[in-house]
Design an enzyme around this catalytic site. Structure first.
Site, PDB file in Angstrom:
ATOM      1  N   ARG A  57       2.121   6.431  16.433  1.00 34.15           N
ATOM      2  CA  ARG A  57       0.708   6.824  16.455  1.00 34.15           C
ATOM      3  C   ARG A  57       0.022   6.294  17.721  1.00 34.15           C
ATOM      4  NH1 ARG A  57      -1.397   6.204  10.150  1.00 34.15           N
ATOM      5  NH2 ARG A  57       0.498   7.013   9.169  1.00 34.15           N
ATOM      6  N   LYS A  74       0.829  -1.221   0.000  1.00 37.97           N
ATOM      7  CA  LYS A  74       0.000   0.000   0.000  1.00 37.97           C
ATOM      8  C   LYS A  74       0.857   1.263   0.000  1.00 37.97           C
ATOM      9  CE  LYS A  74      -1.993   1.564   3.809  1.00 37.97           C
ATOM     10  NZ  LYS A  74      -2.800   1.642   5.059  1.00 37.97           N
ATOM     11  N   ASP A  75       2.153   1.133   0.346  1.00 37.14           N
ATOM     12  CA  ASP A  75       3.036   2.301   0.360  1.00 37.14           C
ATOM     13  C   ASP A  75       3.859   2.453  -0.918  1.00 37.14           C
ATOM     14  OD1 ASP A  75       2.161   2.968   2.878  1.00 37.14           O
ATOM     15  OD2 ASP A  75       3.702   1.767   3.886  1.00 37.14           O
ATOM     16  N   CYS A 116      -1.878   9.072  -3.132  1.00 35.68           N
ATOM     17  CA  CYS A 116      -2.096   9.169  -1.686  1.00 35.68           C
ATOM     18  C   CYS A 116      -3.092  10.261  -1.310  1.00 35.68           C
ATOM     19  CB  CYS A 116      -0.785   9.436  -0.993  1.00 35.68           C
ATOM     20  SG  CYS A 116      -0.039  10.901  -1.658  1.00 35.68           S
ATOM     21  N   ARG A 121      -8.980   8.713   2.344  1.00 37.17           N
ATOM     22  CA  ARG A 121      -9.804   7.528   2.104  1.00 37.17           C
ATOM     23  C   ARG A 121     -10.508   7.107   3.386  1.00 37.17           C
ATOM     24  NH1 ARG A 121      -9.026   2.437   3.603  1.00 37.17           N
ATOM     25  NH2 ARG A 121      -6.907   2.891   4.356  1.00 37.17           N
ATOM     26  N   ARG A 122      -9.765   7.069   4.464  1.00 40.13           N
ATOM     27  CA  ARG A 122     -10.347   6.652   5.747  1.00 40.13           C
ATOM     28  C   ARG A 122     -11.300   7.734   6.289  1.00 40.13           C
ATOM     29  NH1 ARG A 122      -4.651   4.182   8.113  1.00 40.13           N
ATOM     30  NH2 ARG A 122      -5.037   2.015   7.495  1.00 40.13           N
ATOM     31  N   ARG A 177       0.667  11.503  11.835  1.00 38.65           N
ATOM     32  CA  ARG A 177       1.817  11.000  11.093  1.00 38.65           C
ATOM     33  C   ARG A 177       2.665  10.119  12.015  1.00 38.65           C
ATOM     34  NH1 ARG A 177       4.315  12.818   6.954  1.00 38.65           N
ATOM     35  NH2 ARG A 177       4.931  10.633   6.868  1.00 38.65           N
TER      36      ARG A 177
HETATM   37  N1  LIG Z   1       1.715   3.732   5.669  1.00 37.97           N
HETATM   38  C1  LIG Z   1       1.248   3.068   6.827  1.00 37.97           C
HETATM   39  C2  LIG Z   1       1.144   1.602   6.630  1.00 37.97           C
HETATM   40  N2  LIG Z   1       1.689   0.925   5.588  1.00 37.97           N
HETATM   41  C3  LIG Z   1       1.339  -0.426   5.743  1.00 37.97           C
HETATM   42  C4  LIG Z   1       0.580  -0.544   6.882  1.00 37.97           C
HETATM   43  C5  LIG Z   1      -0.030  -1.773   7.413  1.00 37.97           C
HETATM   44  C6  LIG Z   1       0.486  -3.039   6.772  1.00 37.97           C
HETATM   45  C7  LIG Z   1      -0.184  -3.369   5.440  1.00 37.97           C
HETATM   46  O1  LIG Z   1      -1.215  -2.771   5.078  1.00 37.97           O
HETATM   47  O2  LIG Z   1       0.340  -4.272   4.795  1.00 37.97           O
HETATM   48  C8  LIG Z   1       0.487   0.711   7.466  1.00 37.97           C
HETATM   49  C9  LIG Z   1      -0.156   1.047   8.763  1.00 37.97           C
HETATM   50  C10 LIG Z   1      -1.612   1.421   8.621  1.00 37.97           C
HETATM   51  O3  LIG Z   1      -2.089   1.777   7.529  1.00 37.97           O
HETATM   52  O4  LIG Z   1      -2.283   1.346   9.676  1.00 37.97           O
END
Ligand SMILES: NCc1[nH]cc(CCC(=O)O)c1CC(=O)O
Length: 296
Positions: free
Chosen positions: A149, A79-80, A234, A125-126, A143
């Site tokens: 967090r 996701k990153d 993002c 999104r959230r 952040r």
């Molecule tokens: N950038 C934050 C991030 N990147 C991946 C995860 C969780 C692990 C995943 O989704 O594989 C998270 C933490 C979150 O969104 O709470």
């Protein structure tokens, strides 16, 4: 003995995730040291992701290490990883999917939301989807990595956090989860819960065949195709989550323009498992047209 050096961000979650791949490689008789590095995105903590230039800032240093030979593969939370990929550094495989859902986390010892404090989440999104579930609550960005967090939460800065179940579970913190959101209540980020392995073009990755999951590859390619098709990243509130059900691909997605001031639309589409990008592009077109009709 063959050595495969694993490039990783230095957060606890990133190292735990890299250790999953390291353990697999070690079981194959491979020496797999983890080389951690702090990325630009990890250093800039006083601005939201869209203000710092997007997800690319979480992979730039890892990409550089691959290109100059300091590492051989990178392990990322998919996701990153930016939806537009670098052909010199292809994604070579994807892990089993951990729980893809978003969850609500209350401060230690609390059992309900304090309406005087905001819910902490940085993702548009959230926020947009959670506002429908908590219309009386305020929201404020947060952040830092997951542990940072959680400390801010427990220090009383927020009434709750919205986080990914996957990160908490991999950190052994599933007991902090107060509520699971269904993937209809909050459609997850594309790739949420899946690890992506990345290497230099031409890297012999056959050794990873026993680790990667071909079903994960299909569903995340569908999700990321949707994000590319709507031009999302993002800052724009876009979401996509695909599953394979009874031999068919099922995609649920969310789309909005800008940062979502106009609201958003959601939709679903089924299609053949062999055409994930076709299913994604069709739903992307449908939601962009629906958005213009309803919000434009
Ligand atoms: N950038 C934050 C991030 N990147 C991946 C995860 C969780 C692990 C995943 O989704 O594989 C998270 C933490 C979150 O969104 O709470």
């Amino acid at each position: 003995m063959r050595t495969i050096r694993i490039g990783s961000r230095e957060s606890r979650l990133a190292v735990v995730q890299s250790e999953l791949v390291q353990r697999y490689l070690q079981e194959q008789g491979i020496d797999a040291p983890i080389i951690t590095m702090k990325t630009t995105g990890d250093k800039i903590l006083d601005r939201t992701l869209d203000q710092v230039g997007g997800k690319g800032l979480f992979v730039k240093e890892l990409d550089a290490a691959l290109l100059d030979g300091r590492s051989d593969i990178s392990v990322h939370s998919l996701k990153d990883v930016p939806a537009e990929e670098n052909p010199r550094l292809p994604l070579i495989g994807y892990s089993d999917r951990e729980d893809p859902r978003d969850v609500l986390v209350l401060p230690e010892g609390e059992t309900k939301l304090n309406e005087k404090l905001p819910i902490g989440c940085s993702s548009r999104r959230r926020v947009l989807q959670a506002q429908k579930l908590y219309p009386r609550m305020g929201f404020r960005s947060v952040r830092g990595n997951v542990l940072t967090r959680l400390k801010k939460l427990d220090d009383g800065e927020y009434s709750a956090l919205i986080l990914a179940a996957a990160g908490l579970k991999r950190l052994g913190l599933a007991d902090r989860i107060s509520r699971y959101f269904t993937t209809e209540e909050i459609i997850p980020c594309a790739g949420q819960g899946v690890l992506a392995l990345q290497g230099r073009k031409g890297f012999d990755c056959a050794i990873l065949n026993g680790y990667v999951n071909k079903e994960s590859e299909i569903v995340v390619k569908c999700e990321r195709s949707f994000i590319r098709a709507v031009g999302g990243e993002c800052s724009s509130p876009v979401a996509a989550h695909a599953v394979i059900q009874e031999g068919e691909l099922f995609l649920r997605a969310m789309y909005s323009k800008g940062t979502g001031e106009m609201g958003y639309v959601t939709g679903e589409r089924k299609g053949p498992v062999h055409d994930p990008s076709g299913v994604a592009k069709a739903l992307a077109q449908q939601l962009m047209e629906q958005f213009e009709q309803e919000k434009g």
